[in-house]
Design a protein around this motif. Structure first.
Motif, PDB file in Angstrom:
ATOM      1  N   ASP A   1       0.826  -1.206   0.000  1.00 51.01           N
ATOM      2  CA  ASP A   1       0.000   0.000   0.000  1.00 51.01           C
ATOM      3  C   ASP A   1       0.861   1.257   0.000  1.00 51.01           C
ATOM      4  N   LEU A   2       1.937   1.224   0.762  1.00 43.74           N
ATOM      5  CA  LEU A   2       2.852   2.370   0.832  1.00 43.74           C
ATOM      6  C   LEU A   2       3.486   2.633  -0.528  1.00 43.74           C
ATOM      7  N   LEU A   3       3.981   1.593  -1.185  1.00 46.48           N
ATOM      8  CA  LEU A   3       4.632   1.767  -2.487  1.00 46.48           C
ATOM      9  C   LEU A   3       3.646   2.297  -3.523  1.00 46.48           C
ATOM     10  N   ARG A   4       2.437   1.777  -3.506  1.00 42.77           N
ATOM     11  CA  ARG A   4       1.439   2.213  -4.502  1.00 42.77           C
ATOM     12  C   ARG A   4       1.028   3.667  -4.292  1.00 42.77           C
ATOM     13  N   SER A   5       1.049   4.112  -3.046  1.00 43.83           N
ATOM     14  CA  SER A   5       0.682   5.506  -2.777  1.00 43.83           C
ATOM     15  C   SER A   5       1.852   6.459  -2.981  1.00 43.83           C
ATOM     16  N   THR A   6       3.061   5.906  -3.112  1.00 52.04           N
ATOM     17  CA  THR A   6       4.264   6.734  -3.227  1.00 52.04           C
ATOM     18  C   THR A   6       4.746   6.875  -4.668  1.00 52.04           C
ATOM     19  N   PHE A   7       4.593   5.814  -5.462  1.00 51.89           N
ATOM     20  CA  PHE A   7       5.158   5.801  -6.811  1.00 51.89           C
ATOM     21  C   PHE A   7       4.058   5.621  -7.859  1.00 51.89           C
ATOM     22  N   PRO A   8       4.196   6.262  -9.029  1.00 47.18           N
ATOM     23  CA  PRO A   8       3.145   6.193 -10.048  1.00 47.18           C
ATOM     24  C   PRO A   8       3.175   4.929 -10.907  1.00 47.18           C
ATOM     25  N   VAL A   9       4.268   4.177 -10.881  1.00 44.23           N
ATOM     26  CA  VAL A   9       4.388   2.998 -11.737  1.00 44.23           C
ATOM     27  C   VAL A   9       3.433   1.897 -11.267  1.00 44.23           C
ATOM     28  N   PRO A  10       2.826   1.138 -12.198  1.00 47.85           N
ATOM     29  CA  PRO A  10       1.972   0.008 -11.775  1.00 47.85           C
ATOM     30  C   PRO A  10       2.760  -0.996 -10.943  1.00 47.85           C
ATOM     31  N   ILE A  11       2.164  -1.446  -9.842  1.00 47.64           N
ATOM     32  CA  ILE A  11       2.825  -2.391  -8.937  1.00 47.64           C
ATOM     33  C   ILE A  11       1.949  -3.613  -8.747  1.00 47.64           C
ATOM     34  N   VAL A  12       2.494  -4.781  -9.069  1.00 49.63           N
ATOM     35  CA  VAL A  12       1.817  -6.055  -8.870  1.00 49.63           C
ATOM     36  C   VAL A  12       2.444  -6.726  -7.651  1.00 49.63           C
ATOM     37  N   ALA A  13       1.619  -7.220  -6.757  1.00 51.78           N
ATOM     38  CA  ALA A  13       2.125  -7.818  -5.519  1.00 51.78           C
ATOM     39  C   ALA A  13       1.617  -9.249  -5.365  1.00 51.78           C
ATOM     40  N   VAL A  14       2.299 -10.007  -4.536  1.00 52.39           N
ATOM     41  CA  VAL A  14       1.902 -11.387  -4.284  1.00 52.39           C
ATOM     42  C   VAL A  14       1.190 -11.492  -2.942  1.00 52.39           C
ATOM     43  N   GLU A  15       0.311 -12.469  -2.860  1.00 49.85           N
ATOM     44  CA  GLU A  15      -0.356 -12.803  -1.601  1.00 49.85           C
ATOM     45  C   GLU A  15      -0.521 -14.316  -1.542  1.00 49.85           C
TER      46      GLU A  15
END
Length: 267
Positions: free
Chosen positions: A83-97
């Motif tokens: 959540d922090l990375l997505r709110s900080t950087f504009p690049v699309p971010i895919v994460a694992v769960e």
């Protein structure tokens, strides 16, 4: 954004290579960048703030290469910092769960085991995931400290690794779990060993393929798929000893690779 721009991937160490392999299989034309932050592994016993600071630093390094997307190839980092990375950087971010949804729909006995790091087991994001998919299924959470360190050392079949796996899966088997989620991207490296211990009738589920498919969807939506007919390449960095990292990454990747040292400002 240039379609030929690379995709950045990072993990606390070697675990994310299982995700990178799935991405390479699904997207053979893409150029891939990978950081193994092994000097700081395992993340599973680190504080939330520590993991977030490493995630911010590694992301900033990858952004220097102009990636069209980033992949957090770490369940622990997803829980702590997605959540922090997505709110900080504009690049699309895919994460694992951890793949709880698939596990819950696959179990026949109604009991699912989940092998995770300590940090993932204690995270609010993981608790939310459990609430969303647990339904009427019994989900047994099994933190597995020590396994990441064995994989980082390239010890995939040693007696110590086997003893740890046996110790962690025994309570799951005793509870009649027929499905086990490999809730760290490191753990699929131990799939042959785990299968040997739990038996072929127990389903092992990881998220590498699902992450690769989600990444493809993100790239397609942004019209960012690389259309070059030539296969893409890989670049590897480590925050630890490069010679040792090169040995282990080559072992896990399945072919000899070159590994560069992260600049000191990112270590």
């Amino acid at each position: 954004m240039d379609r030929s721009a690379p995709i950045g991937v990072f993990d606390s160490g070697m675990g994310g290579l299982t995700v990178l392999q799935a991405i390479r299989k699904a997207l053979p034309q893409e150029h891939l960048l990978y950081i193994a932050d092994s000097a700081h592994a395992p993340y599973g016993d680190k504080s939330l703030e520590y993991i977030q600071q490493r995630a911010l630093m590694l992301t900033r390094f990858l952004l220097e290469y102009g990636p069209k997307a980033l992949v957090i190839a770490s369940n622990t980092t997803t829980a702590a910092a997605a959540d922090l990375l997505r709110s900080t950087f504009p690049v699309p971010i895919v994460a694992v769960e951890p793949a709880l949804k698939l596990a819950v729909s696959s179990t026949k006995t109604g009991v699912v085991g989940v092998l995770v790091t300590v940090a993932t087991s204690q995270s609010a994001r993981f608790a939310t995931l459990l609430e969303r998919f647990r339904q009427d299924i019994e989900v047994i959470i099994q933190p597995a400290p020590g396994l990441v360190e064995q994989i980082e050392a390239g010890e995939l079949t040693s007696s110590t690794t086997r003893a740890l796996v046996e110790y962690y899966v025994t309570p799951l088997l005793s509870a009649e779990a027929d499905t086990i989620v490999l809730g760290s991207t490191h753990y699929p490296h131990l799939r042959p060993l785990i299968t040997d211990i739990v038996g072929p009738e127990v389903m092992l589920i990881d998220t590498g393929e699902a992450v690769a498919h989600q990444l493809r969807r993100v790239l397609e939506a942004g019209e960012l798929l690389n259309e070059d007919p030539e296969p893409g390449g890989e670049q590897f960095w480590t925050s630890s000893n490069t010679q040792r990292a090169q040995q282990v990454i080559s072992l896990l990747w399945g072919t000899s690779v070159d590994v560069q040292q992260l600049p000191s400002t990112f270590i």
